[in-house]
Design an enzyme around this catalytic site. Structure first.
Site: not given
Ligand SMILES: C[C@H](Cc1ccc(C(C)(C)C)cc1)[C@H](NN)c1nnnn1Cc1ccc2c(c1)OCO2
Length: 329
Positions: A34, A198
């Protein structure tokens, strides 16, 4: 030294899972690399079994090289509302042929339901900047920060593909992995992310529209989350597209194929092919598809997630290089 590791997409490319080894003798786990976070945390034997549904657990007591970081804890809440927390060990972590002997491994004691329900995923490996690592009282370094010093070059590249294995490479840019020139853009790491701006976008074969979009390159987010003005301009071009509040996003008829979405990266462009904008079937009844491009409302910046990365990279690959964001056409 250089290294490479294959990464495999789950169904609908919802996430890309990558094997790592932890401890001695090595314990093999499969985790989500990630670039939008900076904690390496894993399911562990310290969790209650009710939070585990098929995941492999790290057992520090079964590793002769594990060393508890006394008094340290971690707790992370992700933007999608999911969360996890636990305590911290130093242990050997190997990715491909690259080994960090004293990597901070954050052992989970608690995870939210979203992680429990994701049965193939044993944790997250952060490739963001160590400044946002959540370990207290002393934040820990990411794997990349720990390995960077012995790499031929202080960089890693991300090559995700649509429905096919891709790779994370460390310390080199594989010339066979892309065609054409790499375009570079400055990285804003002030928030701990691989941030860039961008210059604009185009819909299908339409004219390029200057429209600054500041966001992050985030392998841990599935979709491409952009300003709502850009997203509505895109879906305006699709007959029958509409915002479905129940599903929390734009849906549209799965056929005909929607227009491509183009976004700028410095002086280059990245094209998300229309057939990859359809992220997944929305409802079988009237053959609607859920869009891979959605609004970034409430986040504070855009998120160039897997939908943006896999297409540009599968088309031309690209890399994330300290001080630069590389992409190529
Ligand atoms: C969401 C992922 C982190 C994660 C990945 C996988 C999972 C599961 C395995 C349980 C499926 C949960 C969490 C992201 N990583 N940088 C993240 N971590 N912190 N912010 N973001 C990006 C963001 C931020 C806000 C939003 C979003 C996204 O989708 C909807 O609103």
């Amino acid at each position: 030294t250089t290294g490479a590791i294959a990464t495999d997409p789950e169904k609908h490319d919802v996430e890309y899972l990558t094997p790592i080894s932890v401890g001695t003798p090595s314990q093999d786990l499969i985790v989500d690399f990630d670039t939008g976070s900076s904690d390496l945390w894993v399911f562990s034997t310290e969790m209650s079994t009710s939070d585990i549904k098929g995941q492999t657990m790290y057992d520090p007591n079964n590793s002769s090289t594990s060393e508890k970081v006394q008094g340290s804890t971690w707790k992370i809440t992700y933007g999608d509302g999911s969360s996890s927390s636990g305590d911290v060990y130093l242990d050997t972590v190997t990715i491909g042929n690259l080994t960090v002997p004293n990597q901070a491994v954050e052992a989970a004691k608690k995870v939210s339901a979203e992680f429990t329900d994701d049965s193939h995923n044993d944790g997250l490996l952060g490739l963001g900047f160590s400044a946002i690592n959540t370990v207290q009282p002393t934040p820990q370094n990411t794997f990349f920060d720990n390995i960077k010093g012995i790499l031929d070059a202080p960089l890693f590249t991300v090559d995700l593909k649509h429905g096919a294995p891709g790779s994370f490479n460390f310390g080199y840019i594989d010339p066979a992995a892309y065609i054409g020139n790499i375009s570079w853009t400055p990285v804003d790491s002030s928030q701990g992310f691989w941030g860039f701006t961008s210059p604009g976008y185009a819909v299908g074969t339409g004219a390029f529209r200057n429209h600054s979009m500041s966001g992050i390159a985030d392998t841990g987010t599935t979709l491409l989350l952009l300003p709502k003005s850009v997203v509505s301009a895109y879906y305006k071009e699709i007959q029958g597209a509409q915002y479905d509040s129940d599903q929390g996003g734009y849906i549209f008829p799965c056929s005909p194929t929607p227009p491509d979405f183009v976004f700028g990266v410095n002086n280059g462009i990245v094209t998300v092919p229309g057939d990859m904008v359809s992220y997944a079937p929305a409802d079988s009844a009237n053959q609607n598809c859920f869009g891979g491009i959605q609004k970034d409302t409430g986040i504070g910046f855009s998120i160039f997630g897997d939908v943006a990365l896999k297409t540009s990279f599968v088309r031309s690959h690209g890399s994330i290089v300290p001080g630069h964001y590389a992409d190529c056409d």
